[in-house]
Design a protein around this motif. Structure first.
Motif, short mmCIF file in Angstrom:
data_model
loop_
_atom_site.label_atom_id
_atom_site.label_comp_id
_atom_site.label_asym_id
_atom_site.label_seq_id
_atom_site.Cartn_x
_atom_site.Cartn_y
_atom_site.Cartn_z
N ILE A 128 0.85 -1.21 0.00
CA ILE A 128 0.00 0.00 0.00
C ILE A 128 0.88 1.26 0.00
N VAL A 129 1.89 1.25 0.86
CA VAL A 129 2.77 2.42 0.95
C VAL A 129 3.50 2.64 -0.37
N ASP A 130 4.03 1.57 -0.95
CA ASP A 130 4.75 1.70 -2.22
C ASP A 130 3.86 2.30 -3.30
N ALA A 131 2.60 1.85 -3.32
CA ALA A 131 1.70 2.28 -4.40
C ALA A 131 1.15 3.69 -4.19
N THR A 132 1.17 4.17 -2.94
CA THR A 132 0.48 5.44 -2.67
C THR A 132 1.42 6.56 -2.22
N LYS A 133 2.67 6.26 -2.05
CA LYS A 133 3.57 7.25 -1.40
C LYS A 133 3.64 8.59 -2.13
N ASP A 134 3.40 8.58 -3.43
CA ASP A 134 3.44 9.86 -4.17
C ASP A 134 2.06 10.53 -4.23
N LEU A 135 1.07 9.90 -3.63
CA LEU A 135 -0.30 10.38 -3.80
C LEU A 135 -0.91 10.90 -2.51
N VAL A 136 -0.36 10.51 -1.39
CA VAL A 136 -1.01 10.86 -0.12
C VAL A 136 -0.10 11.75 0.72
N CYS A 137 -0.73 12.48 1.67
CA CYS A 137 0.08 13.34 2.54
C CYS A 137 0.24 12.72 3.93
N ALA A 138 -0.53 11.67 4.21
CA ALA A 138 -0.48 11.11 5.56
C ALA A 138 -0.90 9.64 5.54
N TYR A 139 -0.43 8.91 6.53
CA TYR A 139 -0.93 7.56 6.78
C TYR A 139 -1.52 7.53 8.18
N LYS A 140 -2.67 6.87 8.30
CA LYS A 140 -3.37 6.89 9.60
C LYS A 140 -3.68 5.45 10.03
N PRO A 141 -2.67 4.75 10.59
CA PRO A 141 -2.98 3.41 11.08
C PRO A 141 -3.98 3.48 12.23
N ASN A 142 -4.98 2.62 12.19
CA ASN A 142 -5.92 2.56 13.31
C ASN A 142 -5.41 1.48 14.27
N THR A 151 10.27 5.17 3.49
CA THR A 151 9.81 5.23 2.10
C THR A 151 9.09 6.52 1.77
N ALA A 152 8.41 7.06 2.75
CA ALA A 152 7.63 8.29 2.52
C ALA A 152 7.93 9.27 3.65
N PRO A 153 9.19 9.76 3.69
CA PRO A 153 9.62 10.54 4.87
C PRO A 153 8.82 11.82 5.12
N ASP A 154 8.17 12.34 4.07
CA ASP A 154 7.40 13.58 4.28
C ASP A 154 5.97 13.32 4.74
N ALA A 155 5.55 12.08 4.73
CA ALA A 155 4.16 11.79 5.11
C ALA A 155 3.96 11.94 6.62
#
Ligand SMILES: O=c1ccn([C@@H]2O[C@H](COP(=O)(O)O)[C@@H](O)[C@H]2O)c(=O)[nH]1
Length: 267
Positions: free
Chosen positions: A13-27, A52-56
């Motif tokens: 999921i992270v690999d596929a979305t890292k350029d598309l999202v600004c945040a990850y929200k694990p529940n 992988t997504a240091p700015d997220a």
């Protein structure tokens, strides 16, 4: 649907979305439910996101909150141990119960204000009559739904400028009211996709136009979980889910900006 390898699933999921999202929200609930193995998977997932997504932004959806001495420990766990940038909390035990979270001035604290579930109205929409003094007004107390009082009151907890609010996409009208009370405050908006929330109305009503009427910094975080992670269990599916959401948000906010610009920036 059990997932055979949580780490591999999350990495995809992270690999596929890292350029598309600004945040990850694990529940956190989903990891706690798997016991120690789940927590180890969460640890490895957060490390992978950092690499992988240091700015997220890493936002823990934990909805913590307790008496203050216990909240100290919840805050330590979320921020010191897990290293999250932000956390969701439950504010219905009152402001002092959340101060241990707000004291971390470099972390975000998202207070649940109007949740996205159908039962939200059971308590959060009940009309309350806060003390006029508390409202900073003359005369008798003004009546308002409890969620609105949460929005008004929470600004008192924002001495460090790290308050955020959670308002569901399932109630865009309430979102509009919360935004009116809380210019400049980031709003996390869950509930699009699986819960049937209204994306377009939420973007319109949630965008923050307090800076100059052009919404340079819209201050909204639109959350989609199942809409992306169960879109189709493939890299393309994850990316498509995220891309569709991103596209719809951009289209709506751009249309909004244009409309407002045509009206001479009037909001
Ligand atoms: O009011 C709220 C607060 C938190 N959530 C959480 O957001 C996600 C939404 O998941 P979807 O699959 O996109 O419906 C989930 O973790 C909830 O616990 C919320 O939905 N509503």
């Amino acid at each position: 649907m059990p997932i055979a390898d949580v780490r591999a699933f999350n990495r995809a999921i992270v690999d596929a979305t890292k350029d598309l999202v600004c945040a990850y929200k694990p529940n956190i609930a989903f990891y706690e439910a798997l016991g120690l193995e789940g927590l180890a998977a969460l640890r490895d997932t957060t490390a992978y996101i950092r690499k992988t997504a240091p700015d997220a932004v890493l936002l823990a959806d934990a909805k913590r909150g307790d008496i203050d001495s216990t909240s100290v420990k919840y805050a330590e766990a979320m921020f010191d141990y897990w290293g999250f940038d932000a956390v969701t909390v439950n504010g219905y035990m009152g402001g002092e119960s959340l101060s241990p979270f707000f004291n971390y001035s470099d972390r975000g604290v998202f207070v649940v204000c109007r949740s996205s579930n159908p039962g939200a109205r059971e308590f959060q929409d009940i009309i309350v009559s806060p003390d006029a003094q508390e409202l900073g007004m003359d005369g008798s107390g003004q009546k308002m739904p409890l969620y609105e009082w949460m929005a008004v009151r929470s600004s008192k907890w924002n001495a460090n400028g790290n308050l955020g609010l959670v308002v569901g996409a399932t109630s865009p009208e309430q979102l509009r009211i919360v935004r009116e009370h809380c210019p400049g405050v980031p709003i996390l908006i869950p509930g699009v996709g699986a819960q049937g929330g209204e994306l377009e109305a939420s973007v319109k009503n949630g965008m923050d136009c307090s800076d100059d009427g052009m919404c340079k910094s819209p201050n909204i975080l639109i959350n989609s979980s199942r809409g992306i992670i169960y879109a189709d269990r493939s890299a393309d599916g994850f990316a498509d889910g995220a891309r569709m959401l991103q596209h719809d948000c951009v289209m709506t906010s751009t249309a909004c900006w244009r409309r407002r610009a045509r009206r001479g920036n009037a909001v």
